[in-house]
Write a protein that holds these residues in place. Sequence first.
Motif, PDB file in Angstrom:
ATOM      1  N   GLY A 206      35.877  63.965  23.905  1.00  0.00           N
ATOM      2  CA  GLY A 206      36.204  63.973  25.335  1.00  0.00           C
ATOM      3  C   GLY A 206      36.405  62.582  25.900  1.00  0.00           C
ATOM      4  N   ILE A 207      36.886  62.554  27.122  1.00  0.00           N
ATOM      5  CA  ILE A 207      37.043  61.284  27.812  1.00  0.00           C
ATOM      6  C   ILE A 207      35.664  60.730  28.166  1.00  0.00           C
ATOM      7  CG2 ILE A 207      39.316  61.881  28.764  1.00  0.00           C
ATOM      8  CD1 ILE A 207      37.860  62.370  31.474  1.00  0.00           C
ATOM      9  N   CYS A 208      35.596  59.459  28.399  1.00  0.00           N
ATOM     10  CA  CYS A 208      34.347  58.800  28.757  1.00  0.00           C
ATOM     11  C   CYS A 208      33.817  59.410  30.063  1.00  0.00           C
ATOM     12  CB  CYS A 208      34.588  57.307  28.920  1.00  0.00           C
ATOM     13  SG  CYS A 208      33.088  56.386  29.297  1.00  0.00           S
ATOM     14  N   GLY A 209      32.562  59.830  30.051  1.00  0.00           N
ATOM     15  CA  GLY A 209      31.946  60.376  31.249  1.00  0.00           C
ATOM     16  C   GLY A 209      32.220  61.847  31.510  1.00  0.00           C
ATOM     17  N   LEU A 210      32.789  62.560  30.535  1.00  0.00           N
ATOM     18  CA  LEU A 210      33.077  63.981  30.722  1.00  0.00           C
ATOM     19  C   LEU A 210      31.791  64.730  31.061  1.00  0.00           C
ATOM     20  CD1 LEU A 210      35.337  66.156  30.514  1.00  0.00           C
ATOM     21  CD2 LEU A 210      34.550  66.547  28.168  1.00  0.00           C
ATOM     22  N   LYS A 211      31.876  65.593  32.051  1.00  0.00           N
ATOM     23  CA  LYS A 211      30.730  66.390  32.490  1.00  0.00           C
ATOM     24  C   LYS A 211      31.093  67.870  32.406  1.00  0.00           C
ATOM     25  CE  LYS A 211      28.682  62.887  35.395  1.00  0.00           C
ATOM     26  NZ  LYS A 211      28.234  62.115  34.306  1.00  0.00           N
ATOM     27  N   ALA A 212      30.106  68.737  32.651  1.00  0.00           N
ATOM     28  CA  ALA A 212      30.356  70.181  32.686  1.00  0.00           C
ATOM     29  C   ALA A 212      31.418  70.473  33.740  1.00  0.00           C
ATOM     30  CB  ALA A 212      29.064  70.926  32.995  1.00  0.00           C
ATOM     31  N   CYS A 213      32.039  71.627  33.632  1.00  0.00           N
ATOM     32  CA  CYS A 213      33.115  72.033  34.537  1.00  0.00           C
ATOM     33  C   CYS A 213      32.731  71.795  35.990  1.00  0.00           C
ATOM     34  CB  CYS A 213      33.432  73.511  34.322  1.00  0.00           C
ATOM     35  SG  CYS A 213      34.696  74.152  35.438  1.00  0.00           S
ATOM     36  N   SER A 214      33.622  71.154  36.710  1.00  0.00           N
ATOM     37  CA  SER A 214      33.363  70.887  38.130  1.00  0.00           C
ATOM     38  C   SER A 214      34.009  71.938  39.033  1.00  0.00           C
ATOM     39  CB  SER A 214      33.891  69.501  38.504  1.00  0.00           C
ATOM     40  OG  SER A 214      35.289  69.440  38.289  1.00  0.00           O
ATOM     41  N   MET A 215      34.823  72.810  38.462  1.00  0.00           N
ATOM     42  CA  MET A 215      35.521  73.813  39.259  1.00  0.00           C
ATOM     43  C   MET A 215      34.669  75.062  39.502  1.00  0.00           C
ATOM     44  SD  MET A 215      39.312  75.232  38.649  1.00  0.00           S
ATOM     45  CE  MET A 215      40.221  75.833  40.032  1.00  0.00           C
ATOM     46  N   MET A 216      33.909  75.463  38.491  1.00  0.00           N
ATOM     47  CA  MET A 216      33.094  76.672  38.576  1.00  0.00           C
ATOM     48  C   MET A 216      31.631  76.256  38.687  1.00  0.00           C
ATOM     49  SD  MET A 216      35.587  78.812  38.129  1.00  0.00           S
ATOM     50  CE  MET A 216      35.738  80.240  37.109  1.00  0.00           C
ATOM     51  N   LYS A 217      30.904  76.932  39.553  1.00  0.00           N
ATOM     52  CA  LYS A 217      29.484  76.635  39.772  1.00  0.00           C
ATOM     53  C   LYS A 217      28.652  77.864  39.420  1.00  0.00           C
ATOM     54  CE  LYS A 217      30.383  72.672  41.851  1.00  0.00           C
ATOM     55  NZ  LYS A 217      31.028  71.830  40.914  1.00  0.00           N
ATOM     56  N   GLU A 218      27.505  77.623  38.808  1.00  0.00           N
ATOM     57  CA  GLU A 218      26.614  78.721  38.463  1.00  0.00           C
ATOM     58  C   GLU A 218      26.271  79.525  39.708  1.00  0.00           C
ATOM     59  OE1 GLU A 218      23.304  77.382  36.052  1.00  0.00           O
ATOM     60  OE2 GLU A 218      24.658  76.359  34.679  1.00  0.00           O
ATOM     61  N   SER A 219      26.300  80.818  39.593  1.00  0.00           N
ATOM     62  CA  SER A 219      26.048  81.836  40.621  1.00  0.00           C
ATOM     63  C   SER A 219      27.252  82.102  41.525  1.00  0.00           C
ATOM     64  CB  SER A 219      24.793  81.539  41.457  1.00  0.00           C
ATOM     65  OG  SER A 219      25.029  80.524  42.409  1.00  0.00           O
ATOM     66  N   ASP A 220      28.380  81.382  41.341  1.00  0.00           N
ATOM     67  CA  ASP A 220      29.598  81.729  42.065  1.00  0.00           C
ATOM     68  C   ASP A 220      29.984  83.159  41.715  1.00  0.00           C
ATOM     69  OD1 ASP A 220      29.925  79.236  43.237  1.00  0.00           O
ATOM     70  OD2 ASP A 220      31.608  78.628  41.968  1.00  0.00           O
TER      71      ASP A 220
END
Length: 115
Positions: free
Chosen positions: A22-36
């Motif tokens: 992945g790219i430097c600093g890749l994090k978990a999905c920012s589009m979907m949030k738990e409990s949405d």
Amino acid sequence: MKKVKITILKTMLYEGLAKEYGICGLKACSMMKESDVFYADYAKPKGFCNEAWKALYQYVFALAHGADKGLFYYGDWIKEPGVTIVSCNDGLRPVIMKLEATDEDAKIEYTTVER
């Protein structure tokens, strides 16, 4: 056709794979949030990730058209009728979702073109 409830259960990040590919600093999905929660039928819900929709639309279609009467894949996968657990196809940061058949009728919304 019925609506299908989509609940975001978990957003994940495979840190080792993300670090390697992945790219430097890749994090978990920012589009979907738990409990949405989203509701779908024949079309992708507004605000829902395009790539996630590609991975699960066939399950939504099946549930919306009555697959809630039995268990998916001959009963050797999910124990509750009308429910399936799926994930998007992002191999570095998958999102895990619960799909549930509902009793709510889907309504196709038509748009008219003024001439």
